[in-house]
Scaffold this motif. Structure first.
Motif, PDB file in Angstrom:
ATOM      1  N   UNK A   1       0.838  -1.206   0.000  1.00  0.00           N
ATOM      2  CA  UNK A   1       0.000   0.000   0.000  1.00  0.00           C
ATOM      3  C   UNK A   1       0.870   1.251   0.000  1.00  0.00           C
ATOM      4  N   UNK A   2       1.987   1.174   0.712  1.00  0.00           N
ATOM      5  CA  UNK A   2       2.845   2.347   0.826  1.00  0.00           C
ATOM      6  C   UNK A   2       3.484   2.705  -0.508  1.00  0.00           C
TER       7      UNK A   2
ATOM      8  N   UNK B   1     -10.620  16.342   7.298  1.00  0.00           N
ATOM      9  CA  UNK B   1      -9.233  15.953   7.084  1.00  0.00           C
ATOM     10  C   UNK B   1      -8.327  17.147   7.337  1.00  0.00           C
TER      11      UNK B   1
ATOM     12  N   UNK C   1       2.024   2.446  -3.416  1.00  0.00           N
ATOM     13  CA  UNK C   1       1.037   2.834  -4.431  1.00  0.00           C
ATOM     14  C   UNK C   1       0.303   4.090  -4.002  1.00  0.00           C
TER      15      UNK C   1
ATOM     16  N   UNK D   1      -8.903  20.862   6.439  1.00  0.00           N
ATOM     17  CA  UNK D   1      -8.068  21.259   5.312  1.00  0.00           C
ATOM     18  C   UNK D   1      -7.889  20.032   4.447  1.00  0.00           C
ATOM     19  N   UNK D   2      -8.436  20.082   3.251  1.00  0.00           N
ATOM     20  CA  UNK D   2      -8.285  18.923   2.385  1.00  0.00           C
ATOM     21  C   UNK D   2      -7.169  19.216   1.403  1.00  0.00           C
ATOM     22  N   UNK D   3      -6.170  18.401   1.454  1.00  0.00           N
ATOM     23  CA  UNK D   3      -5.023  18.598   0.582  1.00  0.00           C
ATOM     24  C   UNK D   3      -4.821  17.324  -0.226  1.00  0.00           C
ATOM     25  N   UNK D   4      -4.515  17.501  -1.460  1.00  0.00           N
ATOM     26  CA  UNK D   4      -4.271  16.320  -2.291  1.00  0.00           C
ATOM     27  C   UNK D   4      -3.016  15.632  -1.793  1.00  0.00           C
ATOM     28  N   UNK D   5      -2.968  14.335  -1.984  1.00  0.00           N
ATOM     29  CA  UNK D   5      -1.798  13.601  -1.509  1.00  0.00           C
ATOM     30  C   UNK D   5      -0.566  14.023  -2.276  1.00  0.00           C
ATOM     31  N   UNK D   6       0.449  14.384  -1.532  1.00  0.00           N
ATOM     32  CA  UNK D   6       1.674  14.823  -2.188  1.00  0.00           C
ATOM     33  C   UNK D   6       2.645  13.669  -2.336  1.00  0.00           C
ATOM     34  N   UNK D   7       2.516  12.699  -1.508  1.00  0.00           N
ATOM     35  CA  UNK D   7       3.453  11.576  -1.556  1.00  0.00           C
ATOM     36  C   UNK D   7       2.645  10.291  -1.713  1.00  0.00           C
ATOM     37  N   UNK D   8       3.030   9.452  -2.630  1.00  0.00           N
ATOM     38  CA  UNK D   8       2.288   8.205  -2.759  1.00  0.00           C
ATOM     39  C   UNK D   8       2.380   7.408  -1.457  1.00  0.00           C
ATOM     40  N   UNK D   9       1.339   6.717  -1.179  1.00  0.00           N
ATOM     41  CA  UNK D   9       1.383   5.855   0.000  1.00  0.00           C
ATOM     42  C   UNK D   9       0.929   6.526   1.258  1.00  0.00           C
ATOM     43  N   UNK D  10       0.923   7.846   1.288  1.00  0.00           N
ATOM     44  CA  UNK D  10       0.473   8.505   2.493  1.00  0.00           C
ATOM     45  C   UNK D  10      -0.983   8.931   2.328  1.00  0.00           C
ATOM     46  N   UNK D  11      -1.750   8.036   1.728  1.00  0.00           N
ATOM     47  CA  UNK D  11      -3.139   8.339   1.410  1.00  0.00           C
ATOM     48  C   UNK D  11      -3.999   8.288   2.650  1.00  0.00           C
ATOM     49  N   UNK D  12      -5.084   8.994   2.578  1.00  0.00           N
ATOM     50  CA  UNK D  12      -6.032   8.962   3.704  1.00  0.00           C
ATOM     51  C   UNK D  12      -6.810   7.668   3.641  1.00  0.00           C
TER      52      UNK D  12
END
Lengths: 282, 568
Positions: free
Chosen positions: A32-33, A178, A35, B557-568
């Protein structure tokens, strides 16, 4: 010394299920990390931690019944408890902080604890000595291992911070919204949690020592190192108030704090004063 | 931090301005520099400790105290405000806590409280310097107490200087945590000044009204002191609780040192596979029977007794036989491996193997109850018969009766004996690859172990039966009157009029002895309160403080993911 495989073969089904669950969690969260869109992997990873929790609670429950005492006496039993605390804490924290790298870290670390537990498996369920037969035994040990688990998460976040200082991730707020956070921010929050738990463990330990030995504090090596690791984080909290305490320093201090915790847990037999101690894992 | 300037200029009124300008605020110094300052104070404390340890004359002692006091006064006059300010800073807290940490580490890596000669042996030429620095007993050293004092002082000063902010609700936890340092150390100080600790050794029925004060809680040069309790404590009863008796299978393997050590244990359950055979040996041990009160009978073994008239008759245990001259021979029991317990003067069987077979018999006139006659032991082994002179063997001074035991092709069989007895045995089936399964009975007392391959064996024996707890029933007597009776055990002390009695010792060889630890410490409840204050303060502080951190319950604050894998 027995072979590792021999010890492995002696483990029961609950134990082996937990080993596989941690392995699965480690693999799934690592995937997961790597992707961007990994919601399904996240879900599967969470399920793996859930399985590990159920398996370890069942393991501890059956052992509790069989031993007729809380299963927290030997190093083997404490490693299992530590792994269970890791899984439970991660599941609780994931409600707000869904960080795949930390899930991966927790999964692999939990697996490491289980593997170490196999290597140190008990030959026999030993009886509980008189000094440990107290109402404080369970809260003291459980609170401490949740504290260790929180410090481990802080340690993992510290490494993540050193690796990616500017990375930001979203955090779910209590009202369902969020918010952005860095690894350093997460690290600090878990240190706060860990510090409260370490304080609770220290206080419970002192109250218990009074009932068992007639004194709150007897300068036993384990007590001393519990104090030392507590002081590392107390110093961290004070340093944070001053200027010029960068996140990098904070991360290194956290790593140092985790090292003192690890030494407190596993390194006591290396001390020359260990022979004078009352509580060291054999 | 504008407070820094306040502190730096605080002394300006009483000193030339130039001097004040030259002064750097202490907390602005580097941490090592501040650390050296603390170390200097600790060194003074150590020096004083040495002066007093050398038992100076009162004059010398007073001069040392006077000189230190003068130096302290002079420093307070010159730098008092600076010191006061420094103690209130976060930097001072950090330096003092780091010092405490370092001292505590030293106290765990250097052996503590050893007699001087042992110390010299362990540390050689290092022993001198370590003793000079008082590192041989860190936690009772004066420098350690000075450090604790500085920590208490720093907590107090920082509370006083920040009292207005700390009294707000959201800072109360911080306040409580810092007050707790004072309370805990205050409790400890009170205990050191007014408390005493020691042991009372009692036999059942004895009482004590004083106790020997422990060497550690009194000054080194003082003679052993007796402290009065103000009442008497009597030991009424002492009980050892043991864990329930338990027999298990234990696998032993030869370790690196060549000795056998236990590597695994299994509970005896019917149908279970037990033991941990050597890898690759392929042997399997399965439990086929579990007996809790096993009785072994030898079927086919022959017992015969030679009578005084030379006739030899066959007998069975439990039966009575009419013999010549109006007498009867009662065969009471058979002991396969006779042994006489000298303390209780009773005959027992050491094992179930007929190594020293003995018939216990009574010879009584016919018509009388055989139990009234004397119990005699007839030995089946030739050397024993000779030694005892039975049946004309040996010197012949014993009894004219003789017992002969013939094993023949007797077979042993095991069965469950009467309920209430405890004599565990198990029957296991041992199956080696390529051979027929063999049944073996393992008896908890004496069976030889079953081999489980090279350097491995399985035995069935009792679990080491350690003590579960030990209890003393104590009665407090005052003026000859019984005030209260209470049962204490480890973890359950008795408290009476500020004196605590802890169950501390027992003697495995003396069931009437109990060792009690006595603690008189008026500081204990204060320290306990301080500990809880520390916990709740920390909890409160962490739950409510630290508003600088990103808050969880605020704006979204909704921010698009800047780094893969650190998804909400």
């Amino acid at each position: 010394m027995t072979d590792f495989t021999e010890n492995l073969m002696r483990q029961n089904l609950w134990f082996l299920t937990a080993v596989l669950a941690f392995l699965a969690a480690g693999v799934l969260y690592s995937m997961a990390a790597l992707r961007t869109q990994a919601n399904r992997l996240h879900l599967l990873g969470s399920i793996a931690f859930g399985v590990a929790t159920v398996a370890l609670l069942s393991f501890m429950g059956t052992r509790w019944v069989e031993a007729g005492r809380p299963p927290f006496k030997s190093l083997y039993e404490s490693l299992v408890l530590f792994a269970a605390c890791m899984a439970v804490l991660y599941i609780a924290i994931e409600r707000f902080y869904k960080i795949a790298w930390l899930g991966a870290g927790t999964g692999w670390f939990g697996l490491g604890l289980m593997v170490y537990a196999i290597a140190k498996a008990d030959a026999e369920i030993i009886n509980l000595p008189a000094a440990l037969q107290s109402v404080w035994f369970v809260p003291h040990v459980v609170v401490y291992f949740f504290g260790y688990a929180a410090v481990f998460l802080a340690f993992a976040a510290a490494i993540a911070h050193l690796w990616r200082p500017t990375a930001q991730f979203n955090v779910r707020t209590a009202d369902g919204g969020a918010q952005q956070m860095t690894y350093a921010g997460f690290m600090h929050r878990t240190i706060l949690l860990g510090f409260v738990l370490l304080t609770a463990g220290l206080v419970i330990g002192a109250i218990w020592a009074k009932a068992a030995w007639g004194d709150y504090w007897v300068w036993d090596p384990k007590e001393n190192w519990a104090l030392i690791s507590w002081l590392v984080f107390a110093i961290y909290l004070h340093l944070r108030l001053g200027k010029g305490f960068g996140e990098r320093t904070a991360a290194w201090m956290t790593i140092g704090g985790f090292a003192t915790i690890a030494f407190t847990y596993l390194g006591m037999h290396l001390l020359p004063t260990a022979e004078q101690s009352a509580h060291i894992y054999q | 931090m504008n407070a820094a300037q306040t502190g730096g200029n605080a002394g300006a009124g009483s000193r030339p301005a130039a001097a004040a300008d030259r002064m750097v605020a202490w907390h602005r110094l580097s941490y090592p520099q501040q650390g050296f300052g603390v170390a200097a104070v600790l060194a003074v404390a150590t020096a004083l400790q040495h002066v007093f340890a050398s038992q100076p004359s009162p004059a010398a002692a007073w001069s040392a105290v006077g000189a230190t006091a003068l130096a302290a006064l002079w420093l307070a006059y010159k730098h008092g405000r600076q010191a006061y300010f420094w103690l209130s800073t976060v930097q001072a807290g950090v330096v003092l806590m780091a010092a405490l940490m370092i001292c505590t580490i030293l106290g765990t890596v250097i052996l503590q409280g050893l007699p001087a000669q042992d110390f010299a042996r362990r540390y050689g030429s290092l022993a001198g310097p370590l003793q000079a620095l008082a590192l041989t007993d860190v936690f009772h050293a004066w420098f350690f107490r000075a450090l604790a004092g500085l920590l208490a002082l720093a907590s107090a000063v920082s509370i006083v200087r920040r009292r207005h902010t700390l009294l707000r609700w959201r800072n109360l936890g911080i306040l409580a945590a810092h007050v707790s340092v004072l309370v805990v150390l205050g409790g400890a100080l009170l205990g050191t000044l007014l408390g005493a600790k020691g042991m009372i050794h009692l036999q059942v029925g004895e009482s004590a009204s004083d106790f020997q004060v422990d060497a550690k809680t009194r000054a080194k040069d003082q003679p052993p002191a007796l402290q009065q309790l103000g009442f008497a404590v009597r030991l009424d009863k002492f009980e050892l609780d043991r864990h329930a008796q338990e027999f298990n299978f234990y696998t032993y393997a030869r370790n690196d040192k060549g000795a056998f050590s236990m590597i695994a244990s299994d509970r005896p359950r019917k149908g279970a596979t037990v033991g941990q055979p050597a890898p690759g040996s392929g042997v399997q041990v399965t439990v086929t029977r579990v007996l809790s009160n096993a009785v072994r009978t030898l079927q086919g073994a022959r017992h015969s007794v030679k009578l005084p008239d030379g006739k030899q008759i066959q007998v069975e245990p439990g039966k009575t036989y009419a013999i010549a001259d109006g007498y009867q021979l009662h065969v009471e029991r058979w002991l396969p491996d006779f042994s006489m317990d000298m303390t209780s003067k009773t005959a027992t069987s050491k094992s179930d193997n007929p190594d020293n077979p003995v018939l216990a018999v009574r010879i009584a006139p016919a018509g009388e109850e055989p139990a009234t006659a004397r119990l005699q032991y007839l030995f089946g082994r030739e050397d024993m018969r000779d030694m005892m002179g039975q049946g004309g063997h040996g010197s012949g001074k014993g009894t004219p009766f003789a017992y002969y035991f013939e094993l023949g092709n007797a077979t042993a069989s095991w069965s469950e004996g009467p309920i209430g007895g405890y004599n565990p045995a198990v029957e296991v089936e041992v199956k080696w690859p390529g051979s027929v399964a063999e049944k073996v009975v393992l008896h908890g007392k004496d069976s030889p172990p079953v081999k489980l391959g090279p350097d491995r064996m399985l035995s069935f024996h009792e679990k080491p039966n350690d003590i579960k707890n030990y209890n003393s029933t104590l009665t407090i007597l005052q003026g000859g009157k019984e005030i209260l009776t209470q049962r204490i055990q480890v973890n359950k002390p008795l408290r009476f009029q500020g004196t605590d009695f802890y169950q501390s010792n027992y003697d495995p060889d003396n069931p009437n002895y109990s060792g009690l630890q006595v603690v008189v410490d008026p500081g204990l409840p204060i320290a306990e309160f301080g500990l809880w204050l520390l916990f709740f303060g920390t909890l409160h502080a962490v739950a409510l403080r630290d508003r600088r951190l990103p808050k969880l319950r605020t704006r979204e604050v909704v921010v698009a993911n800047s780094v893969p894998g650190e998804a909400l």
